[in-house]
Design a protein around this motif. Structure first.
Motif: not given
Length: 375
Positions: A149-158, A165-166, A322-325
């Motif tokens: 599943t990596y690399p993938k977009y993670r909402a925590r970092s946006g 990085k993980r 979480w840049p997108d709260i």
């Protein structure tokens, strides 16, 4: 005689009617349960389920899915993920890197802890304290799905994140330490091992048994006071009444890790979310428990998670998270939020109302977008 025969015939008819009625009832309940399962796991193709020779072997999954007991029962019939044996590691330079990576995961503190051989950049915990059996245990926060599943977009970092990085996120949060440089042999080795653990999993799949089991939400808030009773009975013998764990005699690593205090994970770690901690406990603690058996009820898991995560621990600057709260998980314990629920409810629950409101908001936004697109 005629009356006796009539009585016997009547009893037989009643018996058959009762049997047929019970069979119909059981079939109806089974059909309803199947519908609930497919509704709970919408990424499954119900038609494909019956067309295949066997059920799907993995769940695509998404944030917030909560498998119920029947889902678990069905998953037992699937082929759970199992890690490749360490003996399968190639006997070459790449294999040496993989083996070193496994050693670092299992004994991180020996190399990177306060008395580390390589550096002193972590709190003294091992990666293995959270990723059991060097990240290879079923439902033990394992690495089974990482390579797939990596690399993938993670909402925590946006942002889109890779395995490096993980790993560094874990070093900075769960091990309350510092990130390793990309070119570091240790970071490269840990990434190589994690990739190897899940190298047999097809891309974009999350096999049954990978990661952490997601427990159903309670219909009440998790209770730290009840959790203390569970902790004292089931956890204190290893982690200590004061939660500070037990150091090895060499003093360079923990036999049992501290669960709070200055040497534990900080409040930016994944296990600081109650759903993650509760699911982790269910099939792993007390030490030696293995899925599908558990010593604790679901409620006890939630409550002990609430107790442990109500204790003091190191902090971390989470201002960039979480840049997108609106994408924060329902149990993320720090505001601001895109809803009106309190920070306390986001930490302890009940989480069901928050999830329901989140789904309703998403549906309203989707409907609004559909109207806008039709104009």
């Amino acid at each position: 005689m005629d009356k006796d025969k009539m009585l016997i015939d009547s009893l037989r008819r009643s018996l058959w009617i009762s049997v047929v009625a019970n069979v119909v009832l059981v079939l109806a309940m089974f059909a309803a349960t199947l519908l609930n399962v497919f509704d709970a796991w919408p990424t499954w193709d119900a038609g494909a389920w019956f067309k295949r020779d066997k059920p799907p072997s993995s769940f695509a999954g998404r944030e917030g899915l909560q498998p119920d007991s029947l889902t678990l029962a069905i998953s037992r019939e699937l082929s759970p993920w199992a890690p490749p044996g360490i003996d399968a590691v190639p006997d070459d330079e790449s294999g040496a890197r993989i083996r070193y990576g496994r050693e670092l995961i299992a004994n991180t503190a020996v190399y990177l802890g306060p008395k580390g051989k390589i550096a002193s950049i972590t709190n003294g915990l091992n990666c293995q304290n959270c990723h059991l059996e060097a990240g290879a245990k079923q439902w033990g926060n394992n690495y089974g799905a990482v390579a797939a599943t990596y690399p993938k977009y993670r909402a925590r970092s946006g942002t889109e994140e890779d395995i490096y990085k993980r790993v560094n996120d874990c070093l900075e949060r769960s091990l309350n330490g510092q990130a390793l440089p990309l070119e570091s042999p240790e970071l490269q080795a840990m990434a190589a091992y994690i990739n190897w653990v899940g190298h047999e999993v097809p891309k974009k799949e999350s096999p049954v048994g990978s990661g952490i089991f997601r427990l159903p939400f309670l219909d009440r808030a998790a209770d730290p006071e009840r959790g203390k009773v569970v902790y004292d009975a089931k956890c204190a013998s290893c982690h200590g009444a004061d939660g500070q764990g037990a150091l090895l005699t060499e003093g360079n690593a923990y036999a049992y890790p501290p669960l709070w205090g200055p040497h534990s994970y900080n409040h930016g770690a994944g296990l600081f979310r109650l759903s993650m901690f509760a699911g982790y406990v269910k099939y792993n603690m007390p030490l030696g428990v293995r899925w599908p058996d558990s010593q604790l009820s679901d409620a006890e898991c939630w409550d002990v998670a609430a107790f442990v995560n109500s204790q003091p621990r190191p902090g971390k600057d989470l201002s960039a998270d979480w840049p997108d709260i609106g994408r924060k998980p329902v149990d993320h314990p720090f505001g601001p939020y895109a809803d009106a629920f309190s920070e306390k409810q986001h930490k302890y629950g009940p989480f069901g109302p928050i999830e329901a409101a989140k789904k309703a908001q998403a549906s309203a936004q989707k409907a609004q977008q559909t109207v806008s697109n039709s104009k």
